[in-house]
Scaffold this motif. Sequence first.
Motif, PDB file in Angstrom:
ATOM      1  N   ALA A  59       0.821  -1.210   0.000  1.00 15.31           N
ATOM      2  CA  ALA A  59       0.000   0.000   0.000  1.00 15.31           C
ATOM      3  C   ALA A  59       0.854   1.259   0.000  1.00 15.31           C
ATOM      4  N   LEU A  60       2.127   1.133   0.352  1.00 12.94           N
ATOM      5  CA  LEU A  60       3.026   2.285   0.269  1.00 12.94           C
ATOM      6  C   LEU A  60       3.153   2.772  -1.175  1.00 12.94           C
ATOM      7  N   LEU A  61       2.980   1.866  -2.130  1.00  6.85           N
ATOM      8  CA  LEU A  61       3.055   2.249  -3.543  1.00  6.85           C
ATOM      9  C   LEU A  61       1.921   3.199  -3.941  1.00  6.85           C
ATOM     10  N   SER A  65       0.392   6.840   4.137  1.00 14.95           N
ATOM     11  CA  SER A  65       1.300   7.346   5.158  1.00 14.95           C
ATOM     12  C   SER A  65       2.227   6.244   5.672  1.00 14.95           C
ATOM     13  N   VAL A  66       3.536   6.502   5.613  1.00 15.26           N
ATOM     14  CA  VAL A  66       4.531   5.502   6.019  1.00 15.26           C
ATOM     15  C   VAL A  66       4.438   5.216   7.515  1.00 15.26           C
ATOM     16  N   TRP A  67       4.344   6.257   8.337  1.00 17.83           N
ATOM     17  CA  TRP A  67       4.329   6.008   9.787  1.00 17.83           C
ATOM     18  C   TRP A  67       3.037   5.331  10.229  1.00 17.83           C
ATOM     19  N   ALA A 103      -6.508  -1.716  18.408  1.00 20.73           N
ATOM     20  CA  ALA A 103      -7.536  -1.913  17.377  1.00 20.73           C
ATOM     21  C   ALA A 103      -8.372  -0.648  17.210  1.00 20.73           C
ATOM     22  N   VAL A 104      -8.767  -0.053  18.316  1.00 23.37           N
ATOM     23  CA  VAL A 104      -9.575   1.169  18.243  1.00 23.37           C
ATOM     24  C   VAL A 104      -8.743   2.334  17.717  1.00 23.37           C
ATOM     25  N   SER A 105      -7.517   2.465  18.207  1.00 24.69           N
ATOM     26  CA  SER A 105      -6.696   3.612  17.803  1.00 24.69           C
ATOM     27  C   SER A 105      -6.278   3.531  16.333  1.00 24.69           C
ATOM     28  N   THR A 106      -5.940   2.346  15.828  1.00 28.44           N
ATOM     29  CA  THR A 106      -5.595   2.255  14.406  1.00 28.44           C
ATOM     30  C   THR A 106      -6.811   2.542  13.526  1.00 28.44           C
ATOM     31  N   HIS A 107      -7.980   2.101  13.981  1.00 30.72           N
ATOM     32  CA  HIS A 107      -9.187   2.400  13.211  1.00 30.72           C
ATOM     33  C   HIS A 107      -9.377   3.911  13.080  1.00 30.72           C
ATOM     34  N   PHE A 108      -9.345   4.630  14.200  1.00 33.09           N
ATOM     35  CA  PHE A 108      -9.565   6.068  14.156  1.00 33.09           C
ATOM     36  C   PHE A 108      -8.417   6.801  13.470  1.00 33.09           C
ATOM     37  N   MET A 109      -7.188   6.283  13.600  1.00 35.05           N
ATOM     38  CA  MET A 109      -6.046   6.902  12.936  1.00 35.05           C
ATOM     39  C   MET A 109      -6.230   6.865  11.414  1.00 35.05           C
ATOM     40  N   TRP A 110      -6.620   5.687  10.877  1.00 35.55           N
ATOM     41  CA  TRP A 110      -6.817   5.570   9.434  1.00 35.55           C
ATOM     42  C   TRP A 110      -8.076   6.299   8.989  1.00 35.55           C
ATOM     43  N   PHE A 111      -9.112   6.278   9.799  1.00 34.62           N
ATOM     44  CA  PHE A 111     -10.330   6.999   9.458  1.00 34.62           C
ATOM     45  C   PHE A 111     -10.030   8.489   9.298  1.00 34.62           C
ATOM     46  N   ALA A 112      -9.287   9.061  10.250  1.00 33.66           N
ATOM     47  CA  ALA A 112      -8.917  10.478  10.167  1.00 33.66           C
ATOM     48  C   ALA A 112      -8.050  10.746   8.943  1.00 33.66           C
ATOM     49  N   PHE A 114      -8.077   9.123   6.027  1.00 34.67           N
ATOM     50  CA  PHE A 114      -8.866   9.090   4.801  1.00 34.67           C
ATOM     51  C   PHE A 114      -9.863  10.247   4.725  1.00 34.67           C
ATOM     52  N   VAL A 115     -10.286  10.777   5.862  1.00 39.65           N
ATOM     53  CA  VAL A 115     -11.149  11.959   5.847  1.00 39.65           C
ATOM     54  C   VAL A 115     -10.353  13.171   5.372  1.00 39.65           C
ATOM     55  N   GLN A 116      -9.084  13.254   5.764  1.00 39.19           N
ATOM     56  CA  GLN A 116      -8.242  14.367   5.336  1.00 39.19           C
ATOM     57  C   GLN A 116      -7.785  14.229   3.880  1.00 39.19           C
ATOM     58  N   ASN A 117      -7.669  13.001   3.394  1.00 36.69           N
ATOM     59  CA  ASN A 117      -7.225  12.732   2.020  1.00 36.69           C
ATOM     60  C   ASN A 117      -8.367  12.108   1.235  1.00 36.69           C
ATOM     61  N   LEU A 118      -9.199  12.932   0.686  1.00 39.19           N
ATOM     62  CA  LEU A 118     -10.394  12.460  -0.008  1.00 39.19           C
ATOM     63  C   LEU A 118     -10.118  12.003  -1.441  1.00 39.19           C
ATOM     64  N   ARG A 119      -8.858  11.884  -1.827  1.00 39.81           N
ATOM     65  CA  ARG A 119      -8.549  11.479  -3.202  1.00 39.81           C
ATOM     66  C   ARG A 119      -8.768   9.988  -3.435  1.00 39.81           C
TER      67      ARG A 119
END
Length: 194
Positions: A59-61, A65-67, A103-112, A114-119
């Motif tokens: 998915a890095l390709l 986000s790398v981090w 599990a909860v924190s990774t979910h919200f981290m990725w959700f935030a 994808f909300v910031q990157n709507l592409r």
Amino acid sequence: MQVLRELARVSWVVGVVFVVFSVACGLYVVSEWVEEYPRQTRRLIRYAVWTVDVLLVLALLDGLSVWRIALTVGANHVYALNLTRFPLVHLSSATFVSSCVLAVSTHFMWFAYFVQNLRYPFDEVCSFMFFGVWLVPLALFVSLTPADSSLPSSSAQSAAVGSTTKSRQNIFKTMLTHLRGAEQQRLPQQLHND
């Protein structure tokens, strides 16, 4: 036109209810299979961890986000620590609690993210969230078996039956049994009050 619009809303609600019911039934069937074949399940979850790690690196390709990917890979390996005593788990152990928090924190981290990157299209976001973020924790949640001594209802059940043998039940089935018992206790009280 108003009647069709309202009919469409009702059909969406009914559809969502059916989907949720189907998912719950599917999870129950999967939990039955897991209870019968714990070794194969452990092996399958281990393969899933490594497969998800490969997918995350690929998915890095796509410019993710790398981090965030590094954190998700680390979280997957924390989830894998639960496999050492698989399928038993102590609900108060540091590994289980940290897995829940991750599990909860990774979910919200990725959700935030994808909300910031709507592409990214919605279907790609959903597939990434399912396979990259939710697959391993969901597989562990359905398949882990809590130790009987950690459940408050286990002592009452074993005292009522009068046996000293311990039975194992996975978390999903334990929650369903607990909810069913609570509903059965509430039903006679409601009938008595009416």
